[in-house]
Design an enzyme around this catalytic site. Structure first.
Site: not given
Length: 505
Positions: A182, A228, A245, A321, A373, A439
């Site tokens: 994370e 990032r 999208g 990811d 994040w 998680d």
């Protein structure tokens, strides 16, 4: 031609440790879908690009939990069966959806051929081959994916050592960098990293106030953080928009329920499923090239701006990811291939994180705040009001774990002998690490299979409490009988996990 700047692609692969024989929406289906639709095509794409003579294509983070699953014989058999089922599902739709069935047959066939040619002995040989060819840098991480800032220092250090050791065992060397679970960070953790031999780690851009052009030493240490770049990353995927999208791409959420295939394209954000247009691979392929060119233009513009503002070469780090590419975004692997071919043509150097640092893209030291994040870029997802019970449970788990390992019974000495491994203590540690996985909090906060997450967390924590109590009392036979009554009779996920490494002085 003077390079415009440096681009670093970072992909993070992680799935929760799944209970065997689980079913949708949880369990093995998550693993097999991501394996078949993301890991197989993404790594095949990188291998194809490497065969063209391209190096330093990407930096791959593989969590120890996922690495264990990709090497597990049970999971290897399971994904091979799943691939066969995918082909059969495509055939079953041929009479009703012939174009879609033909497309799915081709994709499933390619995935099966890739698995049978390269993956039958597990994921580690595939990853080793890419690393050894110079195509990728591999990142490690702590065992069982904990949110590290919430761990007691002793447990945190042990989890990190165990994860790095697992990486070395599977992949033939300890990683120089990690993608922390994370991107969770608390001030002072850089000292933990330095002690463990970690030289660099990822943070999200806001932790650096958007100043992500260079790697930065953290505090007074020589451990580097790499940010990032959200200006570039969010062009692909953000909380509100991104290429997947676009109307031409396959819609993830619309199903042909008899076959389990996805027959529609996105069409429009507010178009109901029954009104979405049929998926067209040809239309999607044109969109891939359009969006790849747009992304390269975005990266070039960003790097030019950074060079003008800093007066020196800069980098941009786009981190995602891995499961976005192929699983969530069907066309994602093709887009990656197009981008990695177009960037050098546009004057951008493509590097791994290690390569960029070796090129001297390092700035001044920085003091990092508490960060992650997740939503708000703080700790609210993993330590907010919605999961206060999980946080308290995690603290209890750590207390029970350390109390058992530190027990000294009068006349009997410490529970752990320094010269002999204790399988009961090893299993206690394994269950504690899984109880502490980030998680569970993520799934609860985001209301994604929250009941499953709470159940799994409670199961592991309950086992820790039981085992800890029995071991503190010296009731080893009772502990063995209790384990035999557990429904799955678990074995430690990481075979090298040694409780002695966590024992107190």
């Amino acid at each position: 031609m003077t390079p415009v700047g440096t681009f670093c692609l970072v992909l993070h692969s992680h799935l929760p440790l799944l209970a065997r024989h689980g079913r949708w929406p949880v369990g093995e289906e998550w693993l097999y879908q991501s394996w078949a639709q993301s890991y197989l095509p993404v790594l095949a794409t990188l291998r194809e690009l490497a065969a063209e003579g391209r190096g330093q294509l990407a930096t791959l983070g593989i969590t120890p939990v996922l690495a264990a699953q990709l090497d597990d014989p049970y999971c290897l058999r399971g994904v091979h069966d799943w691939l066969g089922g995918w082909t059969l599902r495509a055939h079953s739709a041929a009479g009703r959806l012939p174009d879609l069935a033909a497309h799915e047959h081709r994709v499933a066939g390619a995935a099966t051929a890739e698995f049978e040619a390269h993956w039958r002995h597990g994921g580690s040989p595939v990853l080793r081959g890419l690393r050894d060819s110079g195509a990728v840098e591999l990142l490690g991480g702590p065992a069982a994916h904990p949110f590290q800032p919430l761990l007691r220092p002793r447990v945190r250090a042990f989890s990190l050592r165990a994860g790095l050791s697992d990486h070395a065992l599977r992949l033939g060397g300890r990683p120089a960098g990690i993608w922390a679970p994370e991107c969770g960070y608390a001030p002072g953790m850089e000292d933990d990293y330095a002690s463990a031999g970690v030289r660099r780690f990822l943070v999200d851009g806001p932790a650096l106030r958007g100043d992500t052009a260079l790697a930065r030493p953290v505090g007074s240490s020589d451990v580097l953080c790499v940010g990032r770049d959200l200006d570039v990353t969010y062009r692909v995927w953000s909380p509100r928009r991104g290429y997947p999208g676009s109307p031409e791409y396959r819609d993830f959420h619309t199903w042909d329920h008899p076959s389990g295939l996805k027959p529609a394209r996105v069409t429009g954000r507010r178009v109901p499923p029954e009104q979405k247009k049929p998926y067209s691979p040809e239309l999607a392929a044109r969109a891939v090239q359009r969006d790849a060119r747009d992304f390269v233009d975005t990266a070039v513009a960003r790097l030019r701006t950074l060079r003008e503002s800093t007066g020196r070469p800069a980098m941009t780090v786009a981190a995602f990811d891995t499961e976005l590419f192929g699983h969530w975004w069907h066309e994602g692997p093709d887009w990656l291939a197009a981008v990695l071919r177009l960037l050098p043509e546009a004057g951008v150097e493509v590097r791994t994180l290690g390569g960029a640092i070796d090129d001297g893209l390092v700035g001044e030291p920085v003091a990092l705040p508490e960060c992650s994040w997740g939503s708000g870029k703080d700790w609210r997802v993993w330590a907010g009001p919605q999961v206060s019970d999980l946080v308290a449970r995690g603290d209890d788990v750590q207390h029970d774990l350390l109390s058992a390992l530190d027990t000294v019974r009068p006349g009997d000495g410490p529970m752990l002998r320094p010269d002999v491994r204790d399988p009961l203590a090893d299993l206690l540690v394994d269950q504690a690490l899984h109880a502490l996985s980030s998680d569970w909090a993520f799934m609860v906060t985001k209301d994604s299979a929250a009941d499953y997450a709470r159940s799994r967390s409670a199961t592991h924590a309950g086992r820790v409490a039981e085992l800890s109590g029995l071991l503190r009392e010296g009731r080893r036979r009772a502990a063995e009988r209790r384990i035999e009554r557990w429904s799955d009779v678990p074995q430690p996920t990481f075979g090298h996990l040694d409780a002695r490494d966590l024992a107190g002085p």
